[in-house]
Design an enzyme around this catalytic site. Structure first.
Site, short mmCIF file in Angstrom:
data_model
loop_
_atom_site.label_atom_id
_atom_site.label_comp_id
_atom_site.label_asym_id
_atom_site.label_seq_id
_atom_site.Cartn_x
_atom_site.Cartn_y
_atom_site.Cartn_z
N ASP A 1 0.82 -1.23 0.00
CA ASP A 1 0.00 0.00 0.00
C ASP A 1 0.85 1.27 0.00
OD1 ASP A 1 -2.13 -1.83 0.40
OD2 ASP A 1 -1.95 -1.65 2.58
N GLU B 1 -11.38 0.13 -3.58
CA GLU B 1 -10.59 0.66 -2.45
C GLU B 1 -9.35 1.36 -3.00
OE1 GLU B 1 -9.45 -2.73 -0.04
OE2 GLU B 1 -8.21 -3.57 -1.63
O1 FUB Z 1 -3.26 -3.59 3.41
C1 FUB Z 1 -4.59 -3.79 3.84
C2 FUB Z 1 -5.55 -3.45 2.76
O2 FUB Z 1 -5.28 -4.22 1.59
C3 FUB Z 1 -5.48 -2.03 2.25
O3 FUB Z 1 -6.02 -1.10 3.14
C4 FUB Z 1 -6.17 -2.19 0.97
O4 FUB Z 1 -6.07 -1.11 0.09
C5 FUB Z 1 -5.53 -3.45 0.43
O5 FUB Z 1 -4.31 -3.20 -0.20
#
Ligand code: FUB
Length: 327
Positions: A19, A226
């Site tokens: 991320d 997301e």
């Molecule tokens: O790393 C945890 C979660 O996985 C992140 O918040 C999302 O964007 C995905 O990459």
């Protein structure tokens, strides 16, 4: 001798990182990743396998330099309101202060977004005692515009709980969103001058097709899942994000930081591992995509590594699609 950082290879291999939110601070590239732990957890759609506890800040003098790990910058045990799952963070600079924005579950198991401050881009960061009032869900990305106004983009489906916030109140068991209904968009809120609160209630961002129609929930190749990111190129606002279930990084363009945004296409095709998450940054006269994959761990979804590569625009401002394992 210090190892230089090659394109499309892990920035660091002594820890797992994911991320990445990349920024240029003090003339260097600073990367704010999640810190994946080398443990085995139950894997499910709730994201329990992403059970991270702290953040490390990475930096590089430039794209051709070695990557430095500045060590632990913040730990969940030092955040009074947070209980677990320190997910994708971001950072910003304003008021001579560096701000680290991060999501975590609160003591009621609800994802909230907090902020911590430091005089240095490398941290360590001092957390505020409470989460940002009115914050919820995950994946904060903070964009400071040329007029110095700062906006936070956030939100993630499934484990990120965005479906539970279709109204201003948290609903533990919300009704299913049908495929022919409009998809949920990410949220945006302008930040206050001190960067510690929202200036306004977060609003949902509209992502539309070329005819101006809202993308539908069943349109999994294009709809928001997301990992939002905002950058500006030649006066236009580029909102990029993960499509989650179809594992792509895609983007949409708008004339205003709060949208609406018109869908354009794919920036990054799927990587090894379920999640995909990125950031886009200019260094000198070139642009770079920071992303992650699970190659270092042999494909473990929750043991990822941050990488980067150059990102190029076409004459008309569209972005050339990146195939992570080609060339
Ligand atoms: O790393 C945890 C979660 O996985 C992140 O918040 C999302 O964007 C995905 O990459």
């Amino acid at each position: 001798m210090t190892k230089l950082t090659n394109r499309n290879e892990p920035l660091v291999t002594h820890i797992y990182t994911a991320d990445p939110s990349a920024h240029v601070f003090e003339g260097k590239l600073y990367i704010y990743p999640s810190h994946d732990l080398d443990h085995v957890k139950e894997s499910n759609d709730n994201g329990d396998q992403y059970d991270m506890e702290d953040y490390h800040v990475l930096s590089m003098d430039g794209p051709d330099s070695a990557c430095v790990d500045h060590g632990q910058a913040l730990h969940v045990k030092d955040v009074p309101w947070a209980s677990k799952q320190m997910w994708a963070p971001d950072a910003a600079f304003k008021n001579d202060t560096y701000y680290l924005f991060f999501p975590a579950r609160d003591h009621d198991d609800i994802f909230r977004i907090g902020v911590a401050t430091s005089p240095s881009p490398a941290g360590p960061f001092e957390p505020q005692p409470e989460y940002i009032p009115g914050s919820f869900s995950i994946d904060p990305a903070v964009f400071v515009d040329e007029d110095d106004r700062a906006y936070m983009y956030f939100g993630g489906l499934w484990g990120g709980q965005l479906e539970k916030w279709q109204t201003d109140a948290y609903v533990a068991e919300p009704a299913e969103i049908e495929p022919d209904q409009p998809a949920l968009g990410p949220r945006v809120a302008e930040l206050s001058e001190d960067m510690l609160t929202f200036r306004e209630r977060p609003v949902e961002i509209a992502i539309v097709d070329e005819q101006g129609n809202a993308l539908l929930a069943g349109d999994e190749e294009r709809r928001y899942f997301e990992g939002p990111w905002m950058h500006k190129y030649k006066g236009k606002y580029y909102l990029s994000y993960s499509t989650g279930t179809t594992h792509k990084i895609v983007y949409a363009i708008g004339d205003n930081p709060q949208g609406p945004f018109v869908f354009q296409g794919t920036i990054l095709t799927p990587v090894l591992g379920w999640t995909t998450h990125h950031s886009i940054v200019q260094f000198g006269d070139k642009w770079y995509l920071f992303y992650h994959d699970s190659s270092l761990s042999g494909g473990a979804d929750n043991k990822r590594s941050v990488k980067f590569t150059e990102l190029e625009y076409n004459e008309d401002g569209t972005i050339r699609t990146i195939e992570p394992y080609e060339g």
